[in-house]
Design a protein around this motif. Structure first.
Motif, PDB file in Angstrom:
ATOM      1  N   ASP A 108       0.786  -1.091   0.015  1.00  0.00           N
ATOM      2  CA  ASP A 108      -0.033  -0.090   0.061  1.00  0.00           C
ATOM      3  C   ASP A 108       0.745   1.207   0.134  1.00  0.00           C
ATOM      4  OD1 ASP A 108      -2.349  -1.451  -0.068  1.00  0.00           O
ATOM      5  OD2 ASP A 108      -2.504  -1.056   2.418  1.00  0.00           O
ATOM      6  N   ALA A 109       2.067   1.425   0.806  1.00  0.00           N
ATOM      7  CA  ALA A 109       2.789   2.339   0.837  1.00  0.00           C
ATOM      8  C   ALA A 109       3.327   2.764  -0.529  1.00  0.00           C
ATOM      9  CB  ALA A 109       3.796   2.097   2.074  1.00  0.00           C
ATOM     10  N   MET A 110       3.894   1.674  -1.166  1.00  0.00           N
ATOM     11  CA  MET A 110       4.661   1.921  -2.517  1.00  0.00           C
ATOM     12  C   MET A 110       3.480   2.381  -3.519  1.00  0.00           C
ATOM     13  SD  MET A 110       7.664   2.022  -1.705  1.00  0.00           S
ATOM     14  CE  MET A 110       8.297   2.200  -3.288  1.00  0.00           C
ATOM     15  N   ASN A 111       2.646   1.731  -3.480  1.00  0.00           N
ATOM     16  CA  ASN A 111       1.354   2.225  -4.521  1.00  0.00           C
ATOM     17  C   ASN A 111       0.993   3.658  -4.266  1.00  0.00           C
ATOM     18  OD1 ASN A 111       1.015  -0.059  -6.180  1.00  0.00           O
ATOM     19  ND2 ASN A 111      -0.275  -1.030  -4.742  1.00  0.00           N
ATOM     20  N   MET A 112       0.629   3.853  -3.104  1.00  0.00           N
ATOM     21  CA  MET A 112       0.092   5.349  -2.689  1.00  0.00           C
ATOM     22  C   MET A 112       1.275   6.357  -3.180  1.00  0.00           C
ATOM     23  SD  MET A 112      -0.582   7.021   1.109  1.00  0.00           S
ATOM     24  CE  MET A 112       1.151   6.998   1.534  1.00  0.00           C
ATOM     25  N   LEU A 113       2.585   6.054  -2.527  1.00  0.00           N
ATOM     26  CA  LEU A 113       3.624   6.768  -3.256  1.00  0.00           C
ATOM     27  C   LEU A 113       3.774   7.121  -4.703  1.00  0.00           C
ATOM     28  CD1 LEU A 113       5.653   8.488  -1.756  1.00  0.00           C
ATOM     29  CD2 LEU A 113       7.426   6.516  -2.060  1.00  0.00           C
ATOM     30  N   ALA A 114       3.693   6.091  -5.227  1.00  0.00           N
ATOM     31  CA  ALA A 114       3.870   6.224  -7.034  1.00  0.00           C
ATOM     32  C   ALA A 114       2.652   7.236  -7.530  1.00  0.00           C
ATOM     33  CB  ALA A 114       3.763   4.863  -7.579  1.00  0.00           C
ATOM     34  N   LEU A 115       1.405   6.856  -6.881  1.00  0.00           N
ATOM     35  CA  LEU A 115       0.027   7.337  -7.397  1.00  0.00           C
ATOM     36  C   LEU A 115       0.183   8.952  -6.952  1.00  0.00           C
ATOM     37  CD1 LEU A 115      -2.261   4.582  -6.796  1.00  0.00           C
ATOM     38  CD2 LEU A 115      -1.749   5.675  -8.797  1.00  0.00           C
ATOM     39  N   ILE A 116       0.679   9.418  -5.906  1.00  0.00           N
ATOM     40  CA  ILE A 116       0.216  10.721  -5.420  1.00  0.00           C
ATOM     41  C   ILE A 116       1.574  11.813  -5.724  1.00  0.00           C
ATOM     42  CG2 ILE A 116      -1.477   9.943  -3.681  1.00  0.00           C
ATOM     43  CD1 ILE A 116       0.563  11.003  -1.479  1.00  0.00           C
ATOM     44  N   LEU A 117       2.650  11.094  -6.179  1.00  0.00           N
ATOM     45  CA  LEU A 117       3.752  12.077  -6.568  1.00  0.00           C
ATOM     46  C   LEU A 117       3.284  12.594  -8.004  1.00  0.00           C
ATOM     47  CD1 LEU A 117       6.827   9.799  -5.516  1.00  0.00           C
ATOM     48  CD2 LEU A 117       6.106  11.906  -4.370  1.00  0.00           C
ATOM     49  N   PRO A 118       4.074  13.651  -8.257  1.00  0.00           N
ATOM     50  CA  PRO A 118       3.579  14.442  -9.585  1.00  0.00           C
ATOM     51  C   PRO A 118       3.977  13.661 -10.889  1.00  0.00           C
ATOM     52  CG  PRO A 118       5.369  15.460  -8.480  1.00  0.00           C
ATOM     53  CD  PRO A 118       4.865  14.558  -7.614  1.00  0.00           C
ATOM     54  N   GLY A 119       3.070  13.599 -11.693  1.00  0.00           N
ATOM     55  CA  GLY A 119       3.595  13.016 -13.159  1.00  0.00           C
ATOM     56  C   GLY A 119       2.848  11.641 -13.433  1.00  0.00           C
ATOM     57  N   VAL A 120       3.510  10.769 -13.991  1.00  0.00           N
ATOM     58  CA  VAL A 120       3.071   9.523 -14.566  1.00  0.00           C
ATOM     59  C   VAL A 120       3.397   8.362 -13.620  1.00  0.00           C
ATOM     60  CG1 VAL A 120       2.755   7.881 -16.535  1.00  0.00           C
ATOM     61  CG2 VAL A 120       3.244  10.282 -16.876  1.00  0.00           C
ATOM     62  N   THR A 121       2.208   7.608 -13.346  1.00  0.00           N
ATOM     63  CA  THR A 121       2.293   6.603 -12.377  1.00  0.00           C
ATOM     64  C   THR A 121       2.415   5.314 -13.535  1.00  0.00           C
ATOM     65  OG1 THR A 121       1.143   7.544 -10.466  1.00  0.00           O
ATOM     66  CG2 THR A 121       1.306   4.954 -10.590  1.00  0.00           C
ATOM     67  N   ILE A 122       3.316   4.344 -13.291  1.00  0.00           N
ATOM     68  CA  ILE A 122       3.284   3.207 -14.097  1.00  0.00           C
ATOM     69  C   ILE A 122       3.241   2.041 -13.167  1.00  0.00           C
ATOM     70  CG2 ILE A 122       4.655   1.784 -15.891  1.00  0.00           C
ATOM     71  CD1 ILE A 122       6.084   4.441 -16.457  1.00  0.00           C
ATOM     72  N   THR A 123       2.059   1.144 -13.337  1.00  0.00           N
ATOM     73  CA  THR A 123       1.759   0.172 -12.707  1.00  0.00           C
ATOM     74  C   THR A 123       1.758  -1.107 -13.500  1.00  0.00           C
ATOM     75  OG1 THR A 123       0.242   1.407 -11.043  1.00  0.00           O
ATOM     76  CG2 THR A 123      -0.144  -1.021 -11.248  1.00  0.00           C
ATOM     77  N   TYR A 124       2.639  -2.227 -12.816  1.00  0.00           N
ATOM     78  CA  TYR A 124       2.851  -3.482 -13.472  1.00  0.00           C
ATOM     79  C   TYR A 124       1.666  -4.562 -13.241  1.00  0.00           C
ATOM     80  CZ  TYR A 124       4.556  -8.101 -15.030  1.00  0.00           C
ATOM     81  OH  TYR A 124       4.939  -9.195 -15.772  1.00  0.00           O
ATOM     82  N   GLN A 125       0.991  -5.154 -13.894  1.00  0.00           N
ATOM     83  CA  GLN A 125      -0.171  -5.880 -13.744  1.00  0.00           C
ATOM     84  C   GLN A 125      -0.114  -6.564 -12.552  1.00  0.00           C
ATOM     85  OE1 GLN A 125      -0.513  -8.463 -17.338  1.00  0.00           O
ATOM     86  NE2 GLN A 125       0.208 -10.069 -16.235  1.00  0.00           N
ATOM     87  N   GLY A 126      -1.020  -6.487 -11.539  1.00  0.00           N
ATOM     88  CA  GLY A 126      -0.693  -7.323 -10.259  1.00  0.00           C
ATOM     89  C   GLY A 126      -0.442  -6.584  -9.081  1.00  0.00           C
ATOM     90  N   GLU A 127       0.229  -5.411  -9.285  1.00  0.00           N
ATOM     91  CA  GLU A 127       0.661  -4.393  -8.304  1.00  0.00           C
ATOM     92  C   GLU A 127      -0.565  -4.113  -7.368  1.00  0.00           C
ATOM     93  OE1 GLU A 127       4.923  -2.954 -10.218  1.00  0.00           O
ATOM     94  OE2 GLU A 127       3.332  -1.544  -9.608  1.00  0.00           O
ATOM     95  N   GLU A 128      -1.485  -3.752  -8.091  1.00  0.00           N
ATOM     96  CA  GLU A 128      -2.686  -3.350  -7.359  1.00  0.00           C
ATOM     97  C   GLU A 128      -3.314  -4.479  -6.406  1.00  0.00           C
ATOM     98  OE1 GLU A 128      -4.819  -5.099 -11.204  1.00  0.00           O
ATOM     99  OE2 GLU A 128      -2.896  -4.192 -10.493  1.00  0.00           O
ATOM    100  N   LEU A 129      -2.891  -5.707  -6.570  1.00  0.00           N
ATOM    101  CA  LEU A 129      -3.420  -6.771  -5.780  1.00  0.00           C
ATOM    102  C   LEU A 129      -2.392  -7.132  -4.762  1.00  0.00           C
ATOM    103  CD1 LEU A 129      -4.825  -9.128  -8.410  1.00  0.00           C
ATOM    104  CD2 LEU A 129      -5.895  -7.421  -7.083  1.00  0.00           C
ATOM    105  N   GLY A 130      -1.150  -6.809  -4.708  1.00  0.00           N
ATOM    106  CA  GLY A 130       0.087  -7.142  -4.007  1.00  0.00           C
ATOM    107  C   GLY A 130       0.479  -8.547  -4.474  1.00  0.00           C
ATOM    108  N   MET A 131       0.356  -8.851  -5.922  1.00  0.00           N
ATOM    109  CA  MET A 131       0.859 -10.360  -6.292  1.00  0.00           C
ATOM    110  C   MET A 131       2.312 -10.180  -6.110  1.00  0.00           C
ATOM    111  SD  MET A 131      -1.112 -11.108 -10.036  1.00  0.00           S
ATOM    112  CE  MET A 131      -0.157 -12.240 -10.504  1.00  0.00           C
TER     113      MET A 131
END
Length: 591
Positions: free
Chosen positions: A366-389
């Motif tokens: 959750d901490a790493m997803n939040m950080l990548a999402l609220i910092l300025p600019g583009v967030t790049i998520t690799y499939q499954g990161e939203e689930l904690g795979m």
């Protein structure tokens, strides 16, 4: 009267169609097509499978999907060895399937970004076969060279492939060696050929004409090599890092990467993208594992625009042992180096690296997803990161990644294998994690799929999925899109990130995380930009507060590994007040 006229002119100007700069604060979701969704039961993901799951991605809130290579390929490196840049791999579907995917994505408002692989093709490519036979302009499409002393058994130089052993392969048809900086089945293209450079621009135009919204460019810094004045290739010096003569790390790669000509080609590609950017700005993301100063040159040279280089500092320099202070240092390292008026990006993982939840630990998802999402600019998520795979456990017998197979080491192969991060996506707890109804899958499904999957996490009161989705909803608020950034490490374990909008009518966003194993109560009153009363808008799996709960900034309690985001609790009255003034002015003008 004049006040109303000014307001009317402003409103009219705002409604004029202009280029959509959508990507500058976007969530780009990387899909590894083989592993996302199998629609026909052959155990391999495909385009129709992706189309089936577009509603999931729309609901998640992503702006665009980036597809790893879908082009025609013998799959020696699973799509990164291309035979035809403008045809679809048979196992993924047809061009009609791609067109249908594009149409459905457009209907749902999800953009599509393609992987562009410019450094090499497959030797099964028509281009390569024509070059083998020295046919016309194709003669110099690839990097060919005689062996040392014209010896067919001695490579032109000591260069080593990223995937081990010599980067040169002798070709009996042409009676020369060709360069392959990756697997033998990936001969390097020759960008010193003007014909080749134009050909690759046409590839971009083909897909842009189909409506794609941009490209991620693979291995961009490997496109040029140093050539001696006599046409030979210089040996690279030893690195001193290893005694393994077959290892890529054995040499210092001064002559096979990061050459100046590379940047000009990237700037030329940006010009091509601008040809199709009248209504929509096109994104271009470049992959270059290199020094940060060299990465920054991809942005442009002050005269010409380029690409957005992938932030491998964020990906590579943070781990499960990083402190809050480490995180602020890494964030500043990128932002401080960026040229003016360029866009940052934050990458937690991709198909070439161990999954984020494995590298950082599940407690920090959750901490790493939040950080990548609220910092300025583009967030790049690799499939499954939203689930904690997490990474799957792939045996030597099941290993298919050439980077691991080339080690010929059934004991330590896993150290270089990318297969664990490429296992099929977890949709539910049924057979094959709901990825495929076939008897087997191209890689085994990870063993924890019954507890870590979309269905379970959607149904749970708290989950990584729900937290991710809630934070994504903040991505397009004024605060996160264009607000000022603040970062404060209150301790080694507690990091506070603030995004303060320029307008008082918009709400501030505050993200806070506890990286430690003990509960902490913190006073945020001395952190600039934090409102007095905070309302929870996203609460991670380790937290006890719920969405819409309120707290005072002088006393916020964080359980171990808790990550939360807040906004001001008080409702804004500025925007309705302005609307009232505007309505009154219209009434006065009518009188």
């Amino acid at each position: 009267m004049w006040v109303f006229t000014l307001l009317l002119v402003a409103a009219t100007a705002a409604s004029v169609s202009c280029q959509d700069m959508w990507w500058k604060s976007a969530v780009v979701y990387q899909i590894y097509p083989r592993s996302f969704m199998d629609s026909n039961g052959d155990g391999i993901g495909d385009l129709n499978g992706i189309k089936m799951k577009l509603p999931y991605l729309k609901e998640l809130g992503v702006d665009a999907i980036w597809l790893s290579p879908i082009y025609q390929s013998p799959m020696k490196d699973f799509g990164y060895d291309i035979t035809n840049y403008t045809a679809i791999a048979d196992e993924y579907g047809t061009m009609d399937d791609f067109d249908a995917l594009m149409a459905e994505a457009k209907r749902l408002g999800v953009r599509i970004v393609l992987d562009y692989v410019p450094n090499h093709t497959s030797p099964e490519s028509t281009w390569f076969k024509l070059s083998q036979n020295r046919t016309g302009k194709y003669t110099d499409y690839y990097v060919w060279a005689d062996g040392k002393n014209n010896d067919s058994t001695t490579p032109p130089s000591n260069w080593i492939s990223v995937f081990r052993n010599s980067a040169w392969q002798y070709d009996d048809t042409r009676k020369q060696f060709y360069l392959h900086q990756f697997v033998i089945g990936q001969p390097d293209l020759n960008y010193r050929s003007s014909y080749l450079r134009e050909e690759m621009k046409e590839v971009l135009r083909f897909w842009l004409s189909k409506g794609v919204s941009g490209f991620r460019v693979d291995a961009v810094n490997m496109m040029y090599e140093v050539v001696n004045a006599d046409g030979t290739y210089p040996d690279e010096p030893l690195s001193g890092n290893t005694n393994d003569t077959a290892s890529y790390d054995y040499l210092n790669h001064l002559y096979t990467k990061d050459q100046n000509d590379t940047y000009t080609v990237v700037y030329d590609w940006r010009d091509v993208l601008e040809e199709f950017g009248k209504d929509e700005s096109k994104i271009m993301m470049t992959e270059a594992y290199t020094d940060i100063d060299l990465m920054m040159r991809y942005y442009g040279n002050g005269v010409r625009n380029g690409s957005m280089p992938f932030n491998f500092i964020f990906l590579g320099e943070l781990s499960g042992t990083s402190t809050a202070r480490n995180m602020t240092t890494v964030i500043d390292k990128w932002i401080d180096k960026m040229p003016a008026n360029t866009v940052a990006n934050w990458v937690n993982g991709n198909h070439d690296n161990s999954r984020m939840a494995t590298r950082h630990g599940v407690n920090r998802v959750d901490a790493m997803n939040m950080l990548a999402l609220i910092l300025p600019g583009v967030t790049i998520t690799y499939q499954g990161e939203e689930l904690g795979m997490t990474d799957g456990n792939i045996s030597w017998a099941d290993t298919v990644d050439p980077q691991a197979c080339n080690t010929l080491d059934p004991v330590n192969y896993w150290k270089s294998s990318r297969d664990p991060a490429r296992t099929p996506f977890h949709w539910d707890a049924t057979k094959n994690a709901g990825f495929s109804n076939g008897s087997s899958t191209w890689l085994p499904v990870a063993s924890n799929y019954q507890t870590v999957n979309v269905a379970v996490e959607k149904a749970a009161a708290r989950s990584h999925y729900k937290f991710y989705k809630d934070v994504v909803a903040l991505k397009h608020t004024a605060a996160v899109t264009s607000g000022s950034l603040g970062k404060t490490a209150l301790s080694d374990n507690v990091l506070v990130v603030t995004r303060v909008p320029s307008s008082a009518s918009e709400k501030t966003v505050v993200g806070i995380m506890n990286l430690g194993s003990s509960s902490e109560t913190v006073d945020l009153s001395k952190v600039a930009g934090v409102p007095q009363t905070l309302k929870v808008v996203a609460s991670g799996v380790a937290c006890t507060l719920n969405n819409d709960d309120t707290v005072q900034r002088n006393s916020v309690t964080l359980p171990p590994y808790c990550a939360m985001t807040f906004q001001n609790a008080a409702a804004t009255i500025v925007a309705p007040f302005l609307l009232l003034i505007f309505t009154s002015l219209i009434q006065l003008w009518r009188q």
